[in-house]
Motif scaffolding. Structure first.
Motif, short mmCIF file in Angstrom:
data_model
loop_
_atom_site.label_atom_id
_atom_site.label_comp_id
_atom_site.label_asym_id
_atom_site.label_seq_id
_atom_site.Cartn_x
_atom_site.Cartn_y
_atom_site.Cartn_z
N LEU A 39 1.15 -1.48 0.52
CA LEU A 39 -0.18 -0.39 -0.29
C LEU A 39 0.71 1.42 0.24
O LEU A 39 1.60 1.67 0.66
CB LEU A 39 -1.24 -0.55 1.10
CG LEU A 39 -2.15 1.05 1.49
CD1 LEU A 39 -2.47 1.03 0.73
CD2 LEU A 39 -2.15 1.08 3.00
N VAL A 40 0.58 1.97 -1.20
CA VAL A 40 1.54 3.27 -0.84
C VAL A 40 0.43 4.45 -0.19
O VAL A 40 -0.88 4.66 -1.20
CB VAL A 40 2.02 3.73 -2.29
CG1 VAL A 40 2.81 5.20 -2.44
CG2 VAL A 40 2.89 2.90 -2.97
N VAL A 41 1.06 5.13 0.89
CA VAL A 41 0.28 6.17 1.46
C VAL A 41 0.05 7.56 0.53
O VAL A 41 1.42 8.10 0.78
CB VAL A 41 0.34 6.22 2.36
CG1 VAL A 41 -0.45 6.91 3.24
CG2 VAL A 41 -0.42 4.37 3.22
N TRP A 42 -0.43 8.11 -0.55
CA TRP A 42 -0.02 8.89 -0.77
C TRP A 42 -0.49 10.59 -0.35
O TRP A 42 0.92 10.78 0.14
CB TRP A 42 -0.93 8.92 -2.33
CG TRP A 42 -1.36 10.04 -3.23
CD1 TRP A 42 -1.83 11.40 -3.36
CD2 TRP A 42 -0.27 10.75 -4.30
NE1 TRP A 42 -0.92 12.68 -4.35
CE2 TRP A 42 -0.54 11.38 -4.83
CE3 TRP A 42 0.81 9.65 -4.81
CZ2 TRP A 42 0.59 12.11 -5.82
CZ3 TRP A 42 1.85 10.55 -5.82
CH2 TRP A 42 1.24 11.41 -6.07
N GLN A 43 -1.36 11.12 0.40
CA GLN A 43 -1.86 11.76 0.94
C GLN A 43 -2.11 11.37 2.10
O GLN A 43 -3.00 10.24 2.25
CB GLN A 43 -2.18 13.14 0.58
CG GLN A 43 -1.07 13.31 -0.55
CD GLN A 43 -1.75 15.06 -1.42
OE1 GLN A 43 -2.98 14.60 -1.65
NE2 GLN A 43 -1.16 16.01 -1.10
#
Length: 176
Positions: free
Chosen positions: A84-88
């Motif tokens: 999971l890439v946390v963007w903001q």
């Protein structure tokens, strides 16, 4: 992940509900990002798309009126679908200092882990963003997983001459 999946639909904290974002939330999420004064602000259109196309990997906190007061946006890496890439991450000024960002991050990762598995979390943080550094460092400690940092994008790669480097935070692997 080590934590048991939370009852995502009914997670509550001091009159706040943690929920899946809806397209109608896009404008409010854009305003929260703008008012954060630390995030790179995307176009308002992109937040509408995010709420439509990446709702399953994003969360909002709603106040008693149902309006968004905080959010975490993320996506699964195409080449690593268990990352999971946390963007903001942003919290409205009136709700800061309450641990809300950490609760949102926990709820999101629990939901993603329960629905499709989760091996790791990635995000980028600029060196001057101490709040995000604390958030992700405490997240790794809370879940008893490793945290590695390395520069992903040097500041000179950005068109603005003043952009700081984006440091990649790799959190995990999570324990089965």
């Amino acid at each position: 992940m080590t934590a048991a999946p939370a009852d995502f639909a009914s997670a509550r904290s001091e009159f706040l509900t943690i929920d899946t974002p809806r397209v109608e939330d896009g404008a409010a999420i854009w305003r929260i990002a703008r008012d954060s004064e630390v995030l790179d602000l995307n176009s308002s259109y992109s937040y509408l798309l995010w709420c439509r196309d990446f709702a399953a990997t994003s969360v909002v906190a709603r106040d008693e009126t149902g309006g968004p007061v905080a959010f975490v946006t993320g996506f699964l890496r195409p080449d690593r679908p268990e990352t999971l890439v946390v963007w903001q991450v942003a919290v409205d000024h009136g709700h800061r200092g309450t641990g809300l960002a950490g609760k949102l991050l926990d709820a999101l990762t629990s939901r993603v882990a329960a629905s499709q598995g989760l091996a790791s979390v990635e995000t980028t943080v600029t060196p001057d963003n101490t709040a995000s550094d604390r958030l992700f460092t405490s997240y790794a400690l809370r879940h008893d997983v490793a945290l590695e940092r390395e520069v992903l994008f040097d500041g000179e790669l950005f068109p603005e001459e003043t952009h700081l480097p984006e440091v990649l935070y790799r959190i995990g692997p999570f324990h089965a």
